[in-house]
Design a protein around this motif. Sequence first.
Motif, PDB file in Angstrom:
ATOM      1  N   CYS A 178       0.817  -1.218   0.000  1.00 10.07           N
ATOM      2  CA  CYS A 178       0.000   0.000   0.000  1.00 10.07           C
ATOM      3  C   CYS A 178       0.849   1.266   0.000  1.00 10.07           C
ATOM      4  CB  CYS A 178      -0.930   0.011   1.205  1.00 10.07           C
ATOM      5  SG  CYS A 178      -2.198  -1.251   1.103  1.00 10.07           S
ATOM      6  N   ASN A 179       2.134   1.137   0.210  1.00 11.24           N
ATOM      7  CA  ASN A 179       3.027   2.287   0.203  1.00 11.24           C
ATOM      8  C   ASN A 179       3.179   2.790  -1.234  1.00 11.24           C
ATOM      9  OD1 ASN A 179       5.144   4.112   0.350  1.00 11.24           O
ATOM     10  ND2 ASN A 179       6.460   2.773   1.565  1.00 11.24           N
ATOM     11  N   PRO A 180       2.858   4.054  -1.493  1.00 13.06           N
ATOM     12  CA  PRO A 180       2.947   4.557  -2.878  1.00 13.06           C
ATOM     13  C   PRO A 180       4.381   4.653  -3.397  1.00 13.06           C
ATOM     14  CG  PRO A 180       2.373   6.328  -1.370  1.00 13.06           C
ATOM     15  CD  PRO A 180       2.349   5.059  -0.567  1.00 13.06           C
ATOM     16  N   PHE A 181       5.371   4.602  -2.531  1.00 12.14           N
ATOM     17  CA  PHE A 181       6.760   4.698  -2.967  1.00 12.14           C
ATOM     18  C   PHE A 181       7.397   3.336  -3.226  1.00 12.14           C
ATOM     19  CE2 PHE A 181       5.960   8.521  -0.420  1.00 12.14           C
ATOM     20  CZ  PHE A 181       6.133   9.462  -1.427  1.00 12.14           C
ATOM     21  N   TYR A 182       6.660   2.259  -2.986  1.00  5.86           N
ATOM     22  CA  TYR A 182       7.188   0.914  -3.232  1.00  5.86           C
ATOM     23  C   TYR A 182       6.751   0.460  -4.624  1.00  5.86           C
ATOM     24  CZ  TYR A 182       8.021  -4.072  -2.954  1.00  5.86           C
ATOM     25  OH  TYR A 182       8.448  -5.343  -3.217  1.00  5.86           O
ATOM     26  N   ASN A 183       7.693  -0.015  -5.410  1.00  7.12           N
ATOM     27  CA  ASN A 183       7.388  -0.583  -6.723  1.00  7.12           C
ATOM     28  C   ASN A 183       7.245  -2.091  -6.574  1.00  7.12           C
ATOM     29  OD1 ASN A 183       7.611   1.888  -8.097  1.00  7.12           O
ATOM     30  ND2 ASN A 183       9.830   1.671  -8.194  1.00  7.12           N
ATOM     31  N   PRO A 184       6.077  -2.657  -6.870  1.00  4.00           N
ATOM     32  CA  PRO A 184       5.895  -4.103  -6.749  1.00  4.00           C
ATOM     33  C   PRO A 184       6.945  -4.859  -7.570  1.00  4.00           C
ATOM     34  CG  PRO A 184       3.796  -3.034  -7.101  1.00  4.00           C
ATOM     35  CD  PRO A 184       4.850  -1.981  -7.287  1.00  4.00           C
ATOM     36  N   GLY A 185       7.546  -5.849  -6.943  1.00  5.45           N
ATOM     37  CA  GLY A 185       8.593  -6.640  -7.587  1.00  5.45           C
ATOM     38  C   GLY A 185       9.986  -6.259  -7.139  1.00  5.45           C
ATOM     39  N   ASP A 186      10.134  -5.097  -6.483  1.00  8.67           N
ATOM     40  CA  ASP A 186      11.435  -4.688  -5.963  1.00  8.67           C
ATOM     41  C   ASP A 186      11.698  -5.390  -4.631  1.00  8.67           C
ATOM     42  OD1 ASP A 186      11.675  -3.019  -8.106  1.00  8.67           O
ATOM     43  OD2 ASP A 186      11.374  -1.166  -6.971  1.00  8.67           O
ATOM     44  N   ARG A 187      12.970  -5.468  -4.261  1.00  8.82           N
ATOM     45  CA  ARG A 187      13.314  -6.024  -2.950  1.00  8.82           C
ATOM     46  C   ARG A 187      12.701  -5.157  -1.851  1.00  8.82           C
ATOM     47  NH1 ARG A 187      16.908 -10.059  -2.513  1.00  8.82           N
ATOM     48  NH2 ARG A 187      17.470  -9.432  -0.424  1.00  8.82           N
ATOM     49  N   ILE A 188      12.372  -5.783  -0.742  1.00 11.59           N
ATOM     50  CA  ILE A 188      11.738  -5.083   0.371  1.00 11.59           C
ATOM     51  C   ILE A 188      12.827  -4.494   1.258  1.00 11.59           C
ATOM     52  CG2 ILE A 188      10.281  -5.361   2.410  1.00 11.59           C
ATOM     53  CD1 ILE A 188       8.856  -7.622   0.864  1.00 11.59           C
ATOM     54  N   HIS A 189      12.789  -3.153   1.420  1.00 10.48           N
ATOM     55  CA  HIS A 189      13.764  -2.451   2.265  1.00 10.48           C
ATOM     56  C   HIS A 189      13.050  -1.629   3.331  1.00 10.48           C
ATOM     57  CE1 HIS A 189      17.097  -3.564  -0.304  1.00 10.48           C
ATOM     58  NE2 HIS A 189      16.433  -3.127  -1.357  1.00 10.48           N
ATOM     59  N   SER A 190      11.933  -2.113   3.822  1.00 10.46           N
ATOM     60  CA  SER A 190      11.149  -1.390   4.810  1.00 10.46           C
ATOM     61  C   SER A 190      11.671  -1.678   6.214  1.00 10.46           C
ATOM     62  CB  SER A 190       9.683  -1.810   4.710  1.00 10.46           C
ATOM     63  OG  SER A 190       8.953  -1.325   5.802  1.00 10.46           O
TER      64      SER A 190
END
Length: 139
Positions: A112-124
């Motif tokens: 749901c984060n607008p700055f996350y591109n689906p398919g990218d590694r998760i750096h949250s």
Amino acid sequence: MAVCIAVIAKENYPLYIRSIPTENELKFHYTVHTSLDVVDEKISAMGKALVDQRELYLGLLYPTEDYKVYGYVTNSKVKFVMVVDSSNTALRDNEIRSMFRKLHNSYTDIMCNPFYNPGDRIHSRAFDNMVTSMMMQVC
């Protein structure tokens, strides 16, 4: 206690892998990678029933001498794999399910984060903190 938690994309590449004993990190990467074959078998065995089913918990994928590997798949075919120490006999199936639900909810927050591109590694940082707390809890 979980010793490794992985989030695997629909195309079977890792989005996130975290393991507690960092000296065995490569071993856990291998374990997660080999479990994907079992996940694919279970998904294909369920077929269309998986689409209609609300519970996406795959259960125990396979046990080894030291670890038990559990799986979960989302509606978007993203896979969660959890490696648990087999010496922990107090951990029940419903506790594993709740851990996967918690992981799924946290993954949904990332999506749901607008700055996350689906398919990218998760750096949250929040996701990492949640996974770390899940791995540290002793049942």
